[in-house]
Design a protein around this motif. Structure first.
Motif, PDB file in Angstrom:
ATOM      1  N   GLY A 187       2.323   6.772   2.337  1.00 44.70           N
ATOM      2  CA  GLY A 187       3.020   6.766   1.057  1.00 44.70           C
ATOM      3  C   GLY A 187       2.762   8.034   0.264  1.00 44.70           C
ATOM      4  N   LEU A 188       1.532   8.531   0.318  1.00 41.26           N
ATOM      5  CA  LEU A 188       1.207   9.784  -0.363  1.00 41.26           C
ATOM      6  C   LEU A 188       1.989  10.941   0.245  1.00 41.26           C
ATOM      7  N   ILE A 189       2.057  10.976   1.567  1.00 35.64           N
ATOM      8  CA  ILE A 189       2.828  12.022   2.252  1.00 35.64           C
ATOM      9  C   ILE A 189       4.304  11.946   1.859  1.00 35.64           C
ATOM     10  N   ALA A 211       0.840  -1.194   0.000  1.00 30.98           N
ATOM     11  CA  ALA A 211       0.000   0.000   0.000  1.00 30.98           C
ATOM     12  C   ALA A 211       0.880   1.250   0.000  1.00 30.98           C
ATOM     13  N   PHE A 212       1.921   1.232   0.814  1.00 31.50           N
ATOM     14  CA  PHE A 212       2.855   2.364   0.830  1.00 31.50           C
ATOM     15  C   PHE A 212       3.536   2.533  -0.516  1.00 31.50           C
ATOM     16  N   ALA A 213       3.997   1.435  -1.088  1.00 33.48           N
ATOM     17  CA  ALA A 213       4.733   1.501  -2.342  1.00 33.48           C
ATOM     18  C   ALA A 213       3.876   2.065  -3.474  1.00 33.48           C
ATOM     19  N   ASN A 214       2.577   1.756  -3.467  1.00 33.69           N
ATOM     20  CA  ASN A 214       1.738   2.188  -4.586  1.00 33.69           C
ATOM     21  C   ASN A 214       1.565   3.704  -4.620  1.00 33.69           C
ATOM     22  N   SER A 215       1.126   4.284  -3.529  1.00 34.34           N
ATOM     23  CA  SER A 215       0.870   5.724  -3.534  1.00 34.34           C
ATOM     24  C   SER A 215       2.163   6.534  -3.592  1.00 34.34           C
TER      25      SER A 215
END
Length: 251
Positions: free
Chosen positions: A152-154, A70-74
Motif C-alpha cells: 500500500g505504501l508503494i 492493511a493495504f487501504a491504510n498505508s
C-alpha cells in the motif's frame, strides 16, 4: 515521543478517528460474505475432511479483511498526504527512511489486525473452527498485514491521484485476494489454474493462515512461510528505496 513513535501515533489516530468507516464497515462486509456463501454452499462443499465449509470459509474471510485493510491504510494515507500537500511536513522531519517506512507500515498492520480480530470475534460463533496451531495464525496474520501495508505504501508513492490508486486496488489487490483460495481450495481447480494459483503470493498467506486453524493446508506451511518472508523483504527494500530517493515525493 520520538519521530517514529509520533508518526505511528498519527497514522493510527488517523484511521481510529473514523473507526466506523475503517473498522466497523469491513467487519460488516465480511459478515455478509459469510452469510451469503456459507448459506449457499454449507451443505454442498466439503474442502477438508471433517471440516465444515463455513469453518473453512471463516479464516479466509479473516485474512482477506486483514490484507485489504492493511493495504487501504498505508495507501490512502500516502496519497491523501500527496494530494493535500501536507506530506512535506513529514519529509522535513529528521526521520530516517526506515523510520518513515516503519511508521506507515506498522499502523497499517495495526488496522489490518484490528479488523481481522473483529471479523474473527463476530464470525467464530458460527462454529466449525478449531485452533490447532495458534502461532501459525499470528505469524501469517502479522506478515500478511506487513506485506500489504508495504504494498500500500508503494502504491501510494507511485500514484499521483486517487484514480490511479483505485485502479491499483481494483485490478491487482482485489483480484489477487479473491483468487487466493478465500472461498475454495485450489485442489478443486483444474490443473492449469492450480499452477497459476502458485504464482499468487496472496495464496501462501491465506493457506498458511488457515493451517493454523485446522492443521490442514493445500501446501506445506513452511514453504508458504518462506515465500511470504522473501516477498516481504523484497517489497520492504523497494519501499525504502523509493522513500530514500524521494520518488514522486519531492517536487
Amino acid at each position: 515521543m520520538s519521530g517514529f513513535q509520533t508518526l505511528f501515533y498519527k497514522e493510527t489516530l488517523r484511521f481510529w478517528k473514523v473507526a466506523t468507516q475503517t473498522v466497523a464497515a469491513p467487519i460488516m462486509t465480511a459478515i455478509l460474505y459469510l452469510m451469503i456463501f456459507g448459506h449457499v454452499l454449507q451443505n454442498r462443499v466439503q474442502v477438508y475432511p471433517g471440516v465444515q465449509y463455513i469453518g473453512f470459509l471463516i479464516p479466509g474471510l479473516v485474512m482477506m479483511s486483514v490484507l485489504q485493510n492493511a493495504f487501504a491504510n498505508s495507501s490512502s494515507s500516502m496519497i491523501q498526504s500527496k494530494v493535500t500537500g501536507n506530506l512535506v511536513f513529514v519529509l522535513l522531519t529528521p526521520l530516517s527512511h526506515w523510520e518513515m517506512y516503519g511508521g506507515y507500515v506498522l499502523a497499517a498492520v495495526v488496522r489490518g489486525l484490528m479488523v481481522g480480530c473483529g471479523v474473527l470475534i463476530v464470525t467464530v460463533w458460527f462454529g466449525g473452527l478449531s485452533f490447532v496451531a495458534p502461532w501459525w495464525i499470528i505469524i501469517f496474520a502479522v506478515l500478511g498485514a506487513g506485506i500489504l501495508g508495504t504494498l500500500g505504501l508503494i502504491a501510494g508513492i507511485w500514484a499521483d491521484k486517487f484514480d490511479q490508486l483505485a485502479a491499483f486496488q481494483n485490478f491487482l489487490i482485489v483480484p489477487l485476494t479473491f483468487l487466493a483460495g478465500v472461498f475454495y481450495s485450489i485442489h478443486s481447480l483444474p490443473p492449469a489454474w492450480q499452477m497459476v494459483s502458485h504464482f499468487n503470493p496472496f495464496f501462501y498467506m491465506i493457506d498458511g493462515f488457515r493451517y493454523g486453524f485446522f492443521g490442514q493446508s493445500d501446501i506445506n506451511p513452511l514453504y508458504s512461510l518462506g515465500i511470504v518472508v522473501v516477498f516481504l523483504l523484497i517489497l520492504s527494500v523497494l519501499a525504502v528505496q523509493m522513500l530514500k530517493r524521494g520518488y514522486k515525493l519531492r517536487a
